[in-house]
Design an enzyme around this catalytic site. Sequence first.
Site, PDB file in Angstrom:
ATOM      1  N   GLU A 258      -5.090  -4.764  -3.406  1.00 11.03           N
ATOM      2  CA  GLU A 258      -5.441  -5.390  -2.129  1.00 11.03           C
ATOM      3  C   GLU A 258      -6.674  -4.641  -1.647  1.00 11.03           C
ATOM      4  O   GLU A 258      -6.594  -3.494  -1.205  1.00 11.03           O
ATOM      5  CB  GLU A 258      -4.286  -5.282  -1.140  1.00 11.03           C
ATOM      6  CG  GLU A 258      -4.513  -6.049   0.155  1.00 11.03           C
ATOM      7  CD  GLU A 258      -4.794  -5.144   1.333  1.00 11.03           C
ATOM      8  OE1 GLU A 258      -5.995  -4.992   1.665  1.00 11.03           O
ATOM      9  OE2 GLU A 258      -3.851  -4.586   1.908  1.00 11.03           O
ATOM     10  N   CYS A 297      -8.103  -4.135   6.839  1.00 11.36           N
ATOM     11  CA  CYS A 297      -8.610  -4.902   5.697  1.00 11.36           C
ATOM     12  C   CYS A 297      -8.743  -6.380   6.028  1.00 11.36           C
ATOM     13  O   CYS A 297      -9.531  -7.087   5.404  1.00 11.36           O
ATOM     14  CB  CYS A 297      -7.676  -4.735   4.496  1.00 11.36           C
ATOM     15  SG  CYS A 297      -7.560  -3.051   3.894  1.00 11.36           S
TER      16      CYS A 297
END
Length: 517
Positions: A258, A297
């Site tokens: 990720e 993120c």
Amino acid sequence: MLLESYLQDTWAAPSATDASAADVHDAVTGELVCRVSSTGLDLVAAFDHARRAGGQALRVLTFHQRADLLDAVAAAVRARREELYALSTRAGATLADARHDVDGGIRVLRDYATRTRTELPDAPHLLEGPAERLARGEDFLGVHLVTPSPGLMLQVNAFNFPVWAPLEKLAQALLAGLPSVIKPATPTAYLTEHLVRIVTDAGVLPPGSLQLVVGSARPALDLLQEQDILSFTGSAATAQTLRTHPNLVARSVRFNAEADSVNAIVLAPDVTPGTPLFEAFVREVVTEMTVKAGQKCTAIRRVLVPREHEAATLDAVASELAGVTIGNPAAEGVRMGAVVSLAQRDDVRRAVRRIAESGRLVHGDPDKVRVVDADPQRGAFLDTLLISADPDAAAPHEVEPFGPAATVLAYRDTAHAMALVARGRGSLAASVVGDDLAWTTAFVREAAPWHGRLHLMDSVNMTQTTGHGSPLPALRHGGPGRAGGGSEMAGTRGVLDLMQRTALQASPRLLDTFRTK
């Protein structure tokens, strides 16, 4: 103070004379918090302990019994969460930021425990779907059996969610029967270390099911085997390096990434300035810029608006940002604290300057900021930074300022907007704000392949939305391309993805022995 690791169910210090240990400083005051190193730690024995003791203990449990472990961990963390809140201020987090991290992790654990009892059997394995007939008769059938792998999960986590990230990964790993070895990012390793102390003090997990390595994880990569999983959160550049590690390639170690991404929010042409939906759009942009000082993120980096609404958008967002109080996160009235370190502050400054080369800064100064109850030179403080840039320039779509910064890009028409979104080369999340169903539907069809999650806000759901940047346990968290190509959470689907799916070809008599009631 050298931070300790937790290996083989014991707290272990690295070599006391290690000159290569990294210093970790308070993001607000600049004071030394701890030193971090993994020198001298016996990772070979730790990995063996995880597979031998932790894995064996977890694999004999049923899904429901593993869910009980999640509830126990959640209760232990909740009972001492105030300690984690207080410690989070040293990483620049406000109380609201800390709650996103700590309470978010607790909610993931509880959600997974509840979901598991509803959706998975009270058995150590799962027999998927109806049997397939493989011959003319009824005595040779095929099914898929899902079982725990006799390996471990090595978690390599980013600095921005030192509590939520390890708990989110731990939830799925425990349910899948996998012990976890957590490797936290150095700038906030002290927070993850305290989290692990809370869990281990509670004594709620089987021996070997949870271990912690602070410091470098490079030696650990050579220890991973065929049944192990490397679950990584961090930069796209680091993900690329890990993906090609010789041992991971040779052993086909499962790798989940990720990574960072240049996430976008798109204002549809039907939304006009001054309307409630436009105001909700502005709030969404400002929230994503300021929560955790933009260090998420999933945070919005690109703000795509119709050309005719560019000026109004810049004015509205800048006006909201002007009211954001920055400073010591423990001080009353402070809405945004510091980024995690001086190095991170400098990285954001460089990224903003590069993007601004194709446009201009509309709000904020990368080099100066007024702060409350703190020294702006010693602390890693940044102003909120709003940029207006040429939408066709390369930098806004390639450079991610991982902090309180966003860039407004004006699109000419729908085709231009779709093309601009795709230039991010894959993102964790994107938002579309609009009431025109035909326009949004067409946009989603074009944008979906480039995103792990699409957040669609309209006048109907704008008061109930969980927000652009909030991953949810029931939904996939990950994204294609630059975002890493990985997948986390996704409800019980994500748990089964961590397990081994084996096709069984056998008689009904034998297959019935694997069925659960």
